[in-house]
Design a protein around this motif. Structure first.
Motif, PDB file in Angstrom:
ATOM      1  N   TYR A  28       0.869  -1.176   0.000  1.00  0.00           N
ATOM      2  CA  TYR A  28       0.000   0.000   0.000  1.00  0.00           C
ATOM      3  C   TYR A  28       0.906   1.226   0.000  1.00  0.00           C
ATOM      4  N   ARG A  29       0.678   2.143  -0.937  1.00  0.00           N
ATOM      5  CA  ARG A  29       1.544   3.308  -1.107  1.00  0.00           C
ATOM      6  C   ARG A  29       0.955   4.531  -0.394  1.00  0.00           C
ATOM      7  N   PRO A  30       1.773   5.576  -0.133  1.00  0.00           N
ATOM      8  CA  PRO A  30       1.246   6.802   0.485  1.00  0.00           C
ATOM      9  C   PRO A  30       0.071   7.359  -0.306  1.00  0.00           C
ATOM     10  N   GLY A  31      -1.016   7.683   0.414  1.00  0.00           N
ATOM     11  CA  GLY A  31      -2.218   8.223  -0.211  1.00  0.00           C
ATOM     12  C   GLY A  31      -3.198   7.164  -0.665  1.00  0.00           C
ATOM     13  N   GLU A  32      -2.782   5.897  -0.678  1.00  0.00           N
ATOM     14  CA  GLU A  32      -3.660   4.819  -1.140  1.00  0.00           C
ATOM     15  C   GLU A  32      -4.595   4.385  -0.024  1.00  0.00           C
ATOM     16  N   ALA A  33      -5.843   4.025  -0.389  1.00  0.00           N
ATOM     17  CA  ALA A  33      -6.825   3.588   0.596  1.00  0.00           C
ATOM     18  C   ALA A  33      -6.581   2.142   1.006  1.00  0.00           C
ATOM     19  N   LEU A  34      -6.748   1.876   2.298  1.00  0.00           N
ATOM     20  CA  LEU A  34      -6.746   0.500   2.781  1.00  0.00           C
ATOM     21  C   LEU A  34      -8.111  -0.130   2.509  1.00  0.00           C
ATOM     22  N   PRO A  35      -8.198  -1.456   2.513  1.00  0.00           N
ATOM     23  CA  PRO A  35      -9.516  -2.085   2.414  1.00  0.00           C
ATOM     24  C   PRO A  35     -10.426  -1.593   3.548  1.00  0.00           C
ATOM     25  N   SER A  36     -11.725  -1.646   3.309  1.00  0.00           N
ATOM     26  CA  SER A  36     -12.684  -1.184   4.319  1.00  0.00           C
ATOM     27  C   SER A  36     -12.680  -2.116   5.528  1.00  0.00           C
ATOM     28  N   GLU A  37     -13.284  -1.654   6.618  1.00  0.00           N
ATOM     29  CA  GLU A  37     -13.394  -2.494   7.808  1.00  0.00           C
ATOM     30  C   GLU A  37     -14.101  -3.798   7.480  1.00  0.00           C
ATOM     31  N   ALA A  38     -15.159  -3.718   6.678  1.00  0.00           N
ATOM     32  CA  ALA A  38     -15.912  -4.925   6.325  1.00  0.00           C
ATOM     33  C   ALA A  38     -15.039  -5.896   5.526  1.00  0.00           C
ATOM     34  N   GLU A  39     -14.248  -5.367   4.593  1.00  0.00           N
ATOM     35  CA  GLU A  39     -13.383  -6.229   3.780  1.00  0.00           C
ATOM     36  C   GLU A  39     -12.304  -6.887   4.626  1.00  0.00           C
ATOM     37  N   LEU A  40     -11.700  -6.118   5.532  1.00  0.00           N
ATOM     38  CA  LEU A  40     -10.673  -6.681   6.408  1.00  0.00           C
ATOM     39  C   LEU A  40     -11.279  -7.711   7.360  1.00  0.00           C
ATOM     40  N   SER A  41     -12.467  -7.423   7.850  1.00  0.00           N
ATOM     41  CA  SER A  41     -13.148  -8.345   8.751  1.00  0.00           C
ATOM     42  C   SER A  41     -13.395  -9.689   8.073  1.00  0.00           C
ATOM     43  N   GLU A  42     -13.871  -9.640   6.819  1.00  0.00           N
ATOM     44  CA  GLU A  42     -14.149 -10.880   6.085  1.00  0.00           C
ATOM     45  C   GLU A  42     -12.857 -11.614   5.723  1.00  0.00           C
ATOM     46  N   LYS A  43     -11.847 -10.870   5.285  1.00  0.00           N
ATOM     47  CA  LYS A  43     -10.607 -11.496   4.836  1.00  0.00           C
ATOM     48  C   LYS A  43      -9.882 -12.219   5.963  1.00  0.00           C
ATOM     49  N   TYR A  44      -9.867 -11.610   7.157  1.00  0.00           N
ATOM     50  CA  TYR A  44      -9.065 -12.179   8.255  1.00  0.00           C
ATOM     51  C   TYR A  44      -9.906 -12.882   9.320  1.00  0.00           C
ATOM     52  N   GLY A  45     -11.236 -12.934   9.112  1.00  0.00           N
ATOM     53  CA  GLY A  45     -12.092 -13.643  10.056  1.00  0.00           C
ATOM     54  C   GLY A  45     -12.158 -12.992  11.413  1.00  0.00           C
ATOM     55  N   LEU A  46     -12.208 -11.661  11.435  1.00  0.00           N
ATOM     56  CA  LEU A  46     -12.239 -10.913  12.682  1.00  0.00           C
ATOM     57  C   LEU A  46     -13.502 -10.076  12.763  1.00  0.00           C
ATOM     58  N   SER A  47     -13.875  -9.689  13.975  1.00  0.00           N
ATOM     59  CA  SER A  47     -15.026  -8.815  14.143  1.00  0.00           C
ATOM     60  C   SER A  47     -14.680  -7.399  13.690  1.00  0.00           C
ATOM     61  N   ARG A  48     -15.701  -6.645  13.344  1.00  0.00           N
ATOM     62  CA  ARG A  48     -15.476  -5.254  12.937  1.00  0.00           C
ATOM     63  C   ARG A  48     -14.817  -4.466  14.070  1.00  0.00           C
ATOM     64  N   MET A  49     -15.188  -4.771  15.308  1.00  0.00           N
ATOM     65  CA  MET A  49     -14.613  -4.047  16.448  1.00  0.00           C
ATOM     66  C   MET A  49     -13.105  -4.319  16.552  1.00  0.00           C
ATOM     67  N   THR A  50     -12.694  -5.579  16.312  1.00  0.00           N
ATOM     68  CA  THR A  50     -11.268  -5.929  16.354  1.00  0.00           C
ATOM     69  C   THR A  50     -10.517  -5.215  15.231  1.00  0.00           C
ATOM     70  N   VAL A  51     -11.098  -5.193  14.041  1.00  0.00           N
ATOM     71  CA  VAL A  51     -10.476  -4.499  12.916  1.00  0.00           C
ATOM     72  C   VAL A  51     -10.335  -3.019  13.224  1.00  0.00           C
ATOM     73  N   ARG A  52     -11.380  -2.424  13.800  1.00  0.00           N
ATOM     74  CA  ARG A  52     -11.344  -0.990  14.119  1.00  0.00           C
ATOM     75  C   ARG A  52     -10.230  -0.698  15.125  1.00  0.00           C
ATOM     76  N   ARG A  53     -10.039  -1.619  16.069  1.00  0.00           N
ATOM     77  CA  ARG A  53      -8.961  -1.435  17.056  1.00  0.00           C
ATOM     78  C   ARG A  53      -7.596  -1.495  16.379  1.00  0.00           C
ATOM     79  N   SER A  54      -7.441  -2.393  15.404  1.00  0.00           N
ATOM     80  CA  SER A  54      -6.178  -2.479  14.650  1.00  0.00           C
ATOM     81  C   SER A  54      -5.895  -1.185  13.919  1.00  0.00           C
ATOM     82  N   LEU A  55      -6.914  -0.656  13.253  1.00  0.00           N
ATOM     83  CA  LEU A  55      -6.737   0.581  12.490  1.00  0.00           C
ATOM     84  C   LEU A  55      -6.422   1.750  13.423  1.00  0.00           C
ATOM     85  N   SER A  56      -7.057   1.778  14.594  1.00  0.00           N
ATOM     86  CA  SER A  56      -6.766   2.842  15.568  1.00  0.00           C
ATOM     87  C   SER A  56      -5.309   2.783  16.006  1.00  0.00           C
ATOM     88  N   HIS A  57      -4.794   1.570  16.164  1.00  0.00           N
ATOM     89  CA  HIS A  57      -3.380   1.392  16.538  1.00  0.00           C
ATOM     90  C   HIS A  57      -2.468   1.981  15.461  1.00  0.00           C
TER      91      HIS A  57
END
Length: 243
Positions: A28-57
């Protein structure tokens, strides 16, 4: 890379490490968007709350930024730009009431010579990009810039980028690994014939020599070069605020 739910490392932190690795290695390059919370949640089998905590970190670490209603985007790395890069050169010239410009003299793929190969930690003869240009104020060359760059051959570099953009900016877009830190060394030297010709002055004239390294997250160099500033026409100034 997958989440190990049997690990003692919390899943949110594992995901943060995965995304950090992908950012620092250029997935992922500077200025590029990361996958959405929903996409990350589905890809890694995690809850949206867990994904949101990762992004906050990652936001707290300065690696990404959140834009309301748009998503999360990779932040531009905070490199040590100082006065020695092109953007600052242009700003400095404008502050003095002068018109700054640059002239691209050469840009080509070359087999890495012995010293460049050692500095970039590649085999001698590996194809690297060599760039040579002058920086001018009111049409007079004040700096002579030469750089060797490791880059991703799948991302062609445009001539106008070489002409107008700063060394770190080019590498942010085109290096195989994202530069995360900068190291610069200031020396004094005397100009040889080639350098004096580029700067329209006499051989043996004094000059500032700024050697610059751009480093990836693992401290592997992705760019190296040096820029010469005419000692009779340029001064380097540092201002430190005091309380």
């Amino acid at each position: 890379m997958a989440i190990d739910k049997n690990s003692f490392v919390p899943p949110y932190y594992q995901l943060a490490q995965i995304l950090e690795h992908q950012i620092k290695t250029g997935a992922y390059r500077p200025g590029e968007a990361l996958p959405s919370e929903a996409e990350l949640s589905e890809k890694y089998g995690l809850s949206r709350m867990t994904v949101r905590r990762s992004l906050s970190h990652l936001i707290r670490a300065g690696l990404i930024r959140a834009e309301r209603g748009k998503g999360t985007f990779v932040s531009r790395p905070e490199l040590d730009r100082a006065v020695f890069v092109m953007e600052e050169f242009h700003k400095d010239a404008a502050a003095r009431g002068m018109a700054a410009s640059s002239r691209l003299l050469e840009a080509r793929l070359v087999p890495a010579p012995e010293k460049a190969a050692a500095m970039l930690q590649v085999r001698q003869g590996t194809k690297v990009l060599f760039v040579r240009r002058t920086l001018l104020t009111d049409g007079e060359p004040l700096a002579y810039d030469r750089k060797y760059l490791r880059y991703d051959q799948g991302r062609p570099i445009l001539e106008n980028e070489l002409q107008y953009q700063a060394f770190p900016d080019i590498l942010e877009k085109h290096a195989a690994a994202l530069p995360m830190s900068s190291k610069m060394i200031l020396k004094v030297t005397n100009l040889n014939e080639e350098e004096a010709r580029a700067l329209r002055t006499s051989p043996g004239s004094p000059a500032f020599l700024v050697e610059q390294f751009l480093l990836a997250a693992d401290n592997r160099p992705v760019g190296w070069g040096w820029c010469l500033y005419r000692g009779d026409r340029y001064q380097l100034t540092s201002v430190t605020a005091t309380i």
